[in-house]
Design an enzyme around this catalytic site. Structure first.
Site, short mmCIF file in Angstrom:
data_model
loop_
_atom_site.label_atom_id
_atom_site.label_comp_id
_atom_site.label_asym_id
_atom_site.label_seq_id
_atom_site.Cartn_x
_atom_site.Cartn_y
_atom_site.Cartn_z
N GLY A 104 -8.66 0.63 -9.29
CA GLY A 104 -8.20 -0.60 -9.89
C GLY A 104 -6.89 -1.07 -9.30
O GLY A 104 -6.65 -2.27 -9.15
N ARG A 132 -14.32 -2.78 -15.29
CA ARG A 132 -12.93 -3.05 -15.66
C ARG A 132 -12.60 -4.53 -15.49
O ARG A 132 -12.88 -5.13 -14.44
CB ARG A 132 -11.98 -2.20 -14.82
CG ARG A 132 -12.20 -0.72 -15.03
CD ARG A 132 -11.33 0.13 -14.14
NE ARG A 132 -9.93 0.03 -14.50
CZ ARG A 132 -8.97 0.69 -13.86
NH1 ARG A 132 -9.27 1.47 -12.85
NH2 ARG A 132 -7.71 0.55 -14.23
N GLN A 179 0.51 -3.39 -12.58
CA GLN A 179 -0.42 -3.94 -11.61
C GLN A 179 -0.38 -5.46 -11.59
O GLN A 179 -0.38 -6.08 -10.52
CB GLN A 179 -1.83 -3.44 -11.91
CG GLN A 179 -2.01 -1.95 -11.66
CD GLN A 179 -3.41 -1.46 -11.96
OE1 GLN A 179 -4.28 -2.23 -12.35
NE2 GLN A 179 -3.65 -0.18 -11.77
N ASP A 329 -0.73 6.69 -17.86
CA ASP A 329 -1.82 7.45 -17.24
C ASP A 329 -1.84 8.91 -17.69
O ASP A 329 -2.82 9.61 -17.43
CB ASP A 329 -1.70 7.39 -15.71
CG ASP A 329 -2.11 6.04 -15.16
OD1 ASP A 329 -2.96 5.37 -15.79
OD2 ASP A 329 -1.58 5.65 -14.10
N LYS A 356 -9.01 1.23 -18.85
CA LYS A 356 -8.77 2.03 -17.65
C LYS A 356 -10.14 2.37 -17.02
O LYS A 356 -11.13 1.68 -17.25
CB LYS A 356 -7.98 3.28 -18.02
CG LYS A 356 -6.52 3.00 -18.38
CD LYS A 356 -5.73 2.63 -17.14
CE LYS A 356 -4.24 2.54 -17.40
NZ LYS A 356 -3.47 2.27 -16.16
N ARG A 360 -10.36 5.29 -22.45
CA ARG A 360 -9.83 6.64 -22.53
C ARG A 360 -9.58 7.10 -23.95
O ARG A 360 -9.56 8.31 -24.21
CB ARG A 360 -8.55 6.75 -21.68
CG ARG A 360 -8.85 6.78 -20.19
CD ARG A 360 -7.62 6.86 -19.32
NE ARG A 360 -8.01 7.07 -17.93
CZ ARG A 360 -7.20 6.90 -16.89
NH1 ARG A 360 -5.95 6.50 -17.09
NH2 ARG A 360 -7.63 7.11 -15.66
N ARG A 405 -9.02 11.27 -14.56
CA ARG A 405 -8.03 11.87 -15.46
C ARG A 405 -8.69 12.51 -16.67
O ARG A 405 -8.19 13.53 -17.20
CB ARG A 405 -6.99 10.84 -15.87
CG ARG A 405 -6.24 10.28 -14.67
CD ARG A 405 -4.92 9.65 -15.03
NE ARG A 405 -4.42 8.84 -13.92
CZ ARG A 405 -3.81 9.32 -12.85
NH1 ARG A 405 -3.64 10.63 -12.72
NH2 ARG A 405 -3.39 8.53 -11.88
#
Length: 456
Positions: A104, A132, A179, A329, A356, A360, A405
């Site tokens: 991403g 996403r 971002q 993150d 994400k 998550r 992750r």
């Protein structure tokens, strides 16, 4: 992009972790180093670049748009990357779609670069990235004059038709997002006049640091609690020598593993400790974690230190929501740490985690419950009931949802579970930490072969 066949893997209760390791180079800095080097005049050299799949996607995209990007293996076994840039405004029309894989960051930042160049690019990605939303980047870049044709919901595949000259804007971030901020600033590089981003909540500042380092006219002001970042367009960037520090997001996994596995003492060398990225270590210390900083120094404008981590009894806490941007993150692995703490840990202000690589919050809550942890899922976070140091029951197969992750977090959970925890697909770990499993093996091999670690 077709995803390869899943690679399930089980992780079992571990012997104490001991030793000194290095984690891969910082992913955020690696992306930005390649992009800005590709826009600079002359040849930049980059040491310590993360060679995960996400960063390699950025390197391939810069090659496709005209930069000369070369990987050199050095006699001492290290690797150096050389990038001969095309100059701001010099990006070329790529001959095929830019394949972003799972990244991403690559996608959103490159959308910013392309937006102010007279070229068109199609971005594609894997199944996870294609879920996403990109609307939060499309909105400000459209205001600058770029045009977008996206899949339903503002998702990939999408096409960007850049414009030159673009229109400078002043954009107030509706949500904290490094971002989005970076995409607008990168678009502003080739836009006449001043482009401004107003950031009500501070996010990671790697873009600002690196843009200044390459010679961009960038200023940062604090006005009534907000950061105002201004960049002067039509810049000329100068080639640089860059050393990428170890990624704190990657270091989070061995740090938490060492805190949770009894008898452990681990040193993680050369970890980047940018204040906008180090929130996890602050929270873990507040929970009682024994984490010492050794040999604090500055490398390439970024604060760096070695971390010495010892097994600790953790206490649950209410994590201040204002810390969320500095550790966004790292929350998946913090959820695992909270599961072993004494008392409950409340974590809120995490809406960003729903968009994400996976949702998550739901993915971690589902997996933790399957492993025997009490979890309450909130619209913007989780409340985790800690087990006070008792091993997790484990014995579950966890769906990582193609999220690197999530996969690494449950791998660490397996190290402190009574029964092994199986990850349905470990392959996505290669996007950010290709040596993750080897690192775990290195930290346990002092005690004997892998079978001894699994049986202990």
């Amino acid at each position: 992009m077709a995803h390869p066949l899943p690679r399930p893997q089980s992780f079992a209760r571990s012997v104490p972790l001991r030793g000194t390791i290095r984690v891969p180079g910082d992913k955020s800095i690696s992306h930005r180093a390649l992009m800005l080097a590709a826009l600079a005049i002359g040849e930049s050299v980059i040491d310590g670049l993360l060679e995960g799949e996400d960063v390699l996607a950025t390197a391939a995209a810069m090659r496709a748009m005209g930069a000369d990007v070369v990987r050199d293996a050095l006699p001492d076994g290290s690797v150096r990357w050389r990038v001969h840039g095309v100059g701001v405004g010099g990006l070329l029309q790529p001959q095929a779609a830019l394949e972003m894989g799972n990244s991403g960051t690559s996608t959103r930042l490159l959308m910013g670069l392309v937006a102010s160049h007279p070229i068109s690019c199609t971005f594609t990605g894997d199944a996870s990235l294609s879920r996403r939303p990109m609307g939060r980047v499309i909105d400000p870049l459209s205001r600058m004059g770029a045009e977008f044709t996206a899949s339903p919901g503002g998702r990939l595949p999408l096409m960007v038709r850049g414009i030159c000259p673009a229109v400078p804007i002043e954009y107030r971030l509706p949500v904290a997002s490094a971002q989005v901020k970076s995409a607008v600033l990168l678009a502003g590089l080739n836009t006449p006049g001043i482009t401004r981003v107003i950031e009500p909540v501070a996010t990671r500042d790697h873009s600002e640091r690196m843009l200044k380092g390459f010679g961009a006219g960038l200023t940062v002001e604090q006005v009534e609690g907000a950061r105002i970042i201004s960049i002067r367009g039509e810049a000329e960037l100068r080639a640089q020598a860059i050393t990428v520090p170890g990624d704190p997001s990657s270091a989070a996994f061995p740090v938490v593993a060492a805190l949770l596995v009894p008898g452990s003492e681990v040193t993680i060398a050369n970890v980047g400790l940018n204040p906008t990225r180090a929130g996890l270590f602050e929270v873990l210390r507040a929970m009682g974690g024994d984490i010492r900083l050794v040999d604090e120094r500055t490398v390439g404008g970024e604060p760096v230190a070695d971390l010495v981590v010892r097994h600790s009894a953790l206490r649950g806490m209410d994590v201040p929501p204002e810390l969320a941007p500095s550790m966004i993150d790292e929350f998946p692995i913090l959820f695992v740490a909270a599961a072993m703490a004494e008392g409950r840990t409340v974590m809120r202000g995490l809406e960003e985690l729903r968009v994400k690589e996976s949702d998550r919050l739901t993915t971690m809550a589902t997996g933790l419950r399957a492993c025997g942890v009490g979890v309450e899922e909130l619209p913007d976070g989780l409340i985790v009931a800690g087990r006070g140091g008792d091993p997790l029951p484990g014995g579950a197969t966890v769906a990582a949802m193609l999220d690197h992750r999530i996969a690494m977090s449950f791998a660490v959970a397996g190290l402190i579970a009574r029964d092994p925890i199986t990850i349905d697909d470990i392959a996505p770990v290669a996007t950010s930490f290709p040596g993750f499993q080897g690192m775990l093996a290195q930290l346990t091999e002092w005690a004997g072969p892998p079978e001894a670690a699994a049986a202990s």
